[in-house]
Design a protein around this motif. Sequence first.
Motif, PDB file in Angstrom:
ATOM      1  N   GLU A  97       0.516  -1.463   0.392  1.00 16.02           N
ATOM      2  CA  GLU A  97       0.113  -0.157   0.360  1.00 16.02           C
ATOM      3  C   GLU A  97       0.626   1.378  -0.121  1.00 16.02           C
ATOM      4  O   GLU A  97       0.865   2.230  -0.675  1.00 16.02           O
ATOM      5  CB  GLU A  97      -0.835   0.225   1.597  1.00 16.02           C
ATOM      6  CG  GLU A  97      -2.284   1.227   1.089  1.00 16.02           C
ATOM      7  CD  GLU A  97      -2.730   1.552  -0.159  1.00 16.02           C
ATOM      8  OE1 GLU A  97      -2.971   1.184  -0.737  1.00 16.02           O
ATOM      9  OE2 GLU A  97      -3.190   2.638  -0.061  1.00 16.02           O
ATOM     10  N   ALA A  98       1.880   1.763   0.857  1.00 18.12           N
ATOM     11  CA  ALA A  98       2.676   2.716   0.752  1.00 18.12           C
ATOM     12  C   ALA A  98       3.809   3.298  -0.629  1.00 18.12           C
ATOM     13  O   ALA A  98       4.025   3.967  -0.853  1.00 18.12           O
ATOM     14  CB  ALA A  98       3.834   2.334   2.088  1.00 18.12           C
ATOM     15  N   CYS A  99       4.200   1.528  -0.862  1.00 19.36           N
ATOM     16  CA  CYS A  99       4.647   1.489  -2.308  1.00 19.36           C
ATOM     17  C   CYS A  99       3.192   2.109  -3.234  1.00 19.36           C
ATOM     18  O   CYS A  99       3.671   3.143  -3.853  1.00 19.36           O
ATOM     19  CB  CYS A  99       4.758   0.502  -2.728  1.00 19.36           C
ATOM     20  SG  CYS A  99       6.876  -0.346  -1.978  1.00 19.36           S
ATOM     21  N   TRP A 105       1.893   9.390  -6.114  1.00 16.88           N
ATOM     22  CA  TRP A 105       2.333  10.559  -5.930  1.00 16.88           C
ATOM     23  C   TRP A 105       3.564  10.983  -6.615  1.00 16.88           C
ATOM     24  O   TRP A 105       2.961  12.253  -7.443  1.00 16.88           O
ATOM     25  CB  TRP A 105       3.063  10.658  -4.099  1.00 16.88           C
ATOM     26  CG  TRP A 105       1.750  10.444  -2.997  1.00 16.88           C
ATOM     27  CD1 TRP A 105       0.673  11.396  -3.885  1.00 16.88           C
ATOM     28  CD2 TRP A 105       1.668  10.525  -1.879  1.00 16.88           C
ATOM     29  NE1 TRP A 105      -0.440  10.685  -2.732  1.00 16.88           N
ATOM     30  CE2 TRP A 105       0.243  10.921  -1.699  1.00 16.88           C
ATOM     31  CE3 TRP A 105       2.628  10.456  -0.636  1.00 16.88           C
ATOM     32  CZ2 TRP A 105       0.006  10.522   0.161  1.00 16.88           C
ATOM     33  CZ3 TRP A 105       2.303  10.068   0.271  1.00 16.88           C
ATOM     34  CH2 TRP A 105       1.521   9.559   0.914  1.00 16.88           C
ATOM     35  N   LEU A 106       4.417   9.568  -6.987  1.00 15.15           N
ATOM     36  CA  LEU A 106       5.178  10.402  -8.130  1.00 15.15           C
ATOM     37  C   LEU A 106       4.965  10.503  -9.296  1.00 15.15           C
ATOM     38  O   LEU A 106       4.948  12.179 -10.542  1.00 15.15           O
ATOM     39  CB  LEU A 106       6.217   9.397  -8.194  1.00 15.15           C
ATOM     40  CG  LEU A 106       7.217   8.955  -6.473  1.00 15.15           C
ATOM     41  CD1 LEU A 106       7.929   7.263  -7.008  1.00 15.15           C
ATOM     42  CD2 LEU A 106       8.486   9.531  -6.619  1.00 15.15           C
ATOM     43  N   PHE A 142       5.882  -2.222  -9.154  1.00 11.98           N
ATOM     44  CA  PHE A 142       5.026  -0.707  -9.234  1.00 11.98           C
ATOM     45  C   PHE A 142       6.811   0.597 -10.248  1.00 11.98           C
ATOM     46  O   PHE A 142       5.918   1.500  -9.895  1.00 11.98           O
ATOM     47  CB  PHE A 142       5.115   0.272  -7.992  1.00 11.98           C
ATOM     48  CG  PHE A 142       3.624  -0.741  -7.370  1.00 11.98           C
ATOM     49  CD1 PHE A 142       2.508  -0.100  -7.748  1.00 11.98           C
ATOM     50  CD2 PHE A 142       3.941  -1.218  -5.717  1.00 11.98           C
ATOM     51  CE1 PHE A 142       1.632  -0.740  -6.559  1.00 11.98           C
ATOM     52  CE2 PHE A 142       2.880  -1.658  -5.437  1.00 11.98           C
ATOM     53  CZ  PHE A 142       2.021  -1.605  -5.954  1.00 11.98           C
ATOM     54  N   ASP A 143       7.207  -0.324 -10.398  1.00 11.35           N
ATOM     55  CA  ASP A 143       8.344   0.908 -11.309  1.00 11.35           C
ATOM     56  C   ASP A 143       8.963   2.130 -10.031  1.00 11.35           C
ATOM     57  O   ASP A 143       8.597   2.909 -11.115  1.00 11.35           O
ATOM     58  CB  ASP A 143       7.667   0.784 -12.167  1.00 11.35           C
ATOM     59  CG  ASP A 143       8.999   1.854 -13.025  1.00 11.35           C
ATOM     60  OD1 ASP A 143      10.437   1.118 -13.262  1.00 11.35           O
ATOM     61  OD2 ASP A 143       8.509   2.378 -14.184  1.00 11.35           O
ATOM     62  N   LEU A 144       9.332   1.150  -9.125  1.00 14.27           N
ATOM     63  CA  LEU A 144       9.699   2.641  -8.033  1.00 14.27           C
ATOM     64  C   LEU A 144      10.884   2.450  -7.676  1.00 14.27           C
ATOM     65  O   LEU A 144      11.671   1.713  -7.435  1.00 14.27           O
ATOM     66  CB  LEU A 144       8.901   1.882  -7.167  1.00 14.27           C
ATOM     67  CG  LEU A 144       8.361   2.982  -5.348  1.00 14.27           C
ATOM     68  CD1 LEU A 144       7.460   4.563  -6.530  1.00 14.27           C
ATOM     69  CD2 LEU A 144       7.343   2.764  -4.744  1.00 14.27           C
ATOM     70  N   PRO A 145      11.378   4.174  -7.515  1.00  8.13           N
ATOM     71  CA  PRO A 145      12.686   4.157  -7.482  1.00  8.13           C
ATOM     72  C   PRO A 145      13.089   3.760  -6.192  1.00  8.13           C
ATOM     73  O   PRO A 145      12.885   4.133  -5.433  1.00  8.13           O
ATOM     74  CB  PRO A 145      12.919   5.702  -7.870  1.00  8.13           C
ATOM     75  CG  PRO A 145      12.119   5.803  -8.891  1.00  8.13           C
ATOM     76  CD  PRO A 145      10.732   5.394  -8.347  1.00  8.13           C
ATOM     77  N   PRO A 146      14.535   3.037  -5.667  1.00  3.75           N
ATOM     78  CA  PRO A 146      14.093   2.271  -4.119  1.00  3.75           C
ATOM     79  C   PRO A 146      14.715   3.340  -3.650  1.00  3.75           C
ATOM     80  O   PRO A 146      14.609   3.905  -2.208  1.00  3.75           O
ATOM     81  CB  PRO A 146      15.208   1.806  -4.483  1.00  3.75           C
ATOM     82  CG  PRO A 146      15.802   1.767  -5.651  1.00  3.75           C
ATOM     83  CD  PRO A 146      14.999   1.829  -6.817  1.00  3.75           C
TER      84      PRO A 146
END
Length: 285
Positions: A97-99, A105-106, A142-146
């Motif tokens: 959920e946080a990711c 937001w990003l 999520f293709d999220l930058p670490p």
Amino acid sequence: QAKEAGRDRIKVFNKRMLDQAVKAMQLESDLRAAMASDELFLDYQPIYSIENNETVGFEALIRWNHPRRGLVMPGEFIPMAEESGLIFELGSWVITEACRQMKSWLDRYDNASKMMMSINISGRQFSQPTLVDNILSNLMDFDLPPHNIKVEITETAIMERAQQAVEMLQRLKTAGVLVSIDDFGTGYSSMSNLQEFPLDQLKIDLSFVRKMRDSVENVEIVKAIVNLAHNLGLNVVAEGVEYMEQQELLKDMGCEFGQGYLYSRPMSVENVEALFKGDIVLGDY
Ligand code: C2E
Ligand code: MG
Ligand code: MG
Ligand code: MG
């Protein structure tokens, strides 16, 4: 007569214990159900740069909207989730959920790119061998930058599994995920072998920040923790900053970040988004 009174007392004690046990069992089965419905959600508390006067990220804090009891805070159900093993499923839901929220937001707000999402990991959750894989696969999904993600692990959780912890923290660091040591100062082994662990940040427990008001000695203790952190190459967040005087003391010590009611209580998603849009500023809603 004393014997009678004693016996009564034992009876009362047992009744209360039974009630508590029944209540705990009820809460546990309710939590199982809550995970299947939409009763759990995250609030987000800003982390604030004392040096630059700006928000640098948010800590995700879980809440439970209980159908009969109303809002239940994590202090009431995280320990029970730990004991029952429900923490694995619950913790995994929090990570996802946080990711998901950070990615959203990003995608929508330019100023989110320099923000961090901090995720709490509790003790038993930290003992789970699949934890790191779970975090990394969420980043992929999520293709999220670490570098937008930070995990908060308590001092106690790290020290209780020191050997395993070094390896887990190293894997997170290699992947580019940041690591914060939470509730620092409340553990039994404060300070001793801290340098063995690959960490980025130290969060001073709010009990120390609160006590700064009481005496200069307590101010010195906070100062010593800040210096210790800096000597180990860690930046510092002071938890529970409620008053301007606390912020000023922390600023003089070189404490980089603060978190607390002075800046903001934990916020709803809607309020965080209003903050991103510039519709509100901290302390303004
Ligand atoms: P924590 O990680 O140390 O979080 C800080 C707690 O201090 C939060 O309580 C926050 O609302 C509260 N706080 C922040 N600023 C102030 C202040 O100025 N004054 C005071 N008096 N309190 C302040 P909360 O949200 O009730 O969470 C309590 C604890 O529950 C957290 O402590 C954390 O250990 C745990 N927790 C919360 N969310 C999660 C989660 O998603 N997963 C896990 N495993 N644990 C969580
Ligand atoms: Mg925390
Ligand atoms: Mg904390
Ligand atoms: Mg704390």
